[in-house]
Motif scaffolding. Structure first.
Motif: not given
Ligand code: C2E
Ligand code: MG
Ligand code: MG
Ligand code: MG
Length: 286
Positions: A141-143, A164-169, A193-195
């Motif tokens: 699945l594409a992210p 963690i959010l930045n890494e997921l972003h 800016f990750s949200i």
């Protein structure tokens, strides 16, 4: 009290025979086996573009189908799963199954949509990033088609969470704040800016057409979100009147019983992919 009952499966969950702590233990043991016994399943609820009526996403909601207890909702087993740590394998199963299903829908040729997965605070750790990466690779699945729903309470330790959010972003997945407006955390994390999205809690939507305060709160959340460059989705939309309010206040996306209750993957496919969805939802819009 319950000793003489060993082995009688039908009595296992009889509430009269067990103390609360015994019930908890039985429940815990059954939960531990739920994955290998194939007792977990996901229900799916559509997310609709308010303006166009188009299907844009789907939220995956976990259920536990126990041979004696029947279909158990998350409110009844997620808290115990969190308390006992079983949420880690359950959460991983949910992520993998949601990604697998979404990829399968794309491979069947249906228009690509994002799948939203609820995260527990226990899962929201550094290891999550590796886990998500591995599951995306594994399922193909594409992210951009995965959206993780976190709650404000997970933002209490802002420094830790934003990392963690930045890494997921960076991985390219989307992040939504679930039940927005009900938590106790400060709003400072919204500057991260990750949200991507705020999900207005259904308690604010409920009386939106009757209660001026609720209407003002929702209007203000939408305005604030847009000023911050965030998408807004309303949850718990049950009536056409609520939808009309949300349309005129420029809420981007809607989710709720008005469109559909959460349904099985097969029901979802039949209802929202096989019959042209834009047709069925344009009826709702009038
Ligand atoms: P949530 O993420 O806020 O999910 C929305 C809940 O509201 C769902 O309940 C859904 O069935 C219900 N709902 C949707 N539309 C309407 C509506 O129009 N009116 C009303 N009255 N209710 C509506 P559900 O499936 O029982 O899930 C409850 C909560 O359990 C979820 O709240 C979420 O916090 C948690 N949950 C569900 N699946 C998972 C999961 O896989 N992992 C974790 N950690 N939590 C989960
Ligand atoms: Mg949710
Ligand atoms: Mg919610
Ligand atoms: Mg929730």
């Amino acid at each position: 009290k319950a000793k003489s009952n060993g082995g009688n499966n039908l009595q296992v969950f009889n509430p009269v025979m067990y103390s609360n702590s015994q019930k908890k233990l039985l429940m815990e043991n059954a939960l531990r086996k739920s994955i290998e016994n194939n007792e977990l399943l996901l229900f799916y609820q559509p997310q609709i573009n308010t303006r166009t009526g188009q299907l844009v996403g789907v939220e995956a909601l976990v259920r536990w189908k126990h041979p004696q207890l029947g279909l158990v909702g998350p409110e009844e087993f997620i808290p115990l799963s969190e308390e006992t740590g079983i949420i880690i394998p359950i959460g991983e199963w949910v992520l993998r199954e949601a990604c697998r299903q979404n990829k399968q829908w794309q491979e069947a040729g249906y228009p690509p949509i994002k799948v939203s997965v609820n995260l527990s605070g226990k899962q929201f750790s550094q290891e999550l990033v590796d886990q998500v990466n591995q599951i995306l690779t594994e399922t193909g699945l594409a992210p951009e088609f995965l959206d993780l729903e976190i709650t404000e309470s997970m933002m209490m330790d802002a420094n830790h969470s934003i990392r963690i959010l930045n890494e997921l972003h960076e991985v390219g997945i989307q992040i939504s704040i679930d039940d927005f407006g009900t938590g106790y955390s400060s709003l400072s994390y919204l500057k991260s800016f990750s949200i991507n999205r705020l999900k207005i809690d259904r308690s604010f939507i409920k009386d939106i057409t009757k209660n001026t305060s609720d209407a003002n709160i929702v209007d203000t959340i939408i305005t604030m979100a847009h000023k911050l460059g965030l998408i807004v989705i309303a949850e718990g939309v049950e009536s056409v009147e609520q939808l009309e309010f949300l349309i005129s206040n420029h809420c981007d996306e809607c989710q709720g019983f008005l469109y559909s209750e959460p349904v099985t993957s097969m029901q979802f496919e039949n209802k929202f992919f096989r019959n042209n969805n834009s047709k069925s939802t344009s009826n709702i819009h009038g």
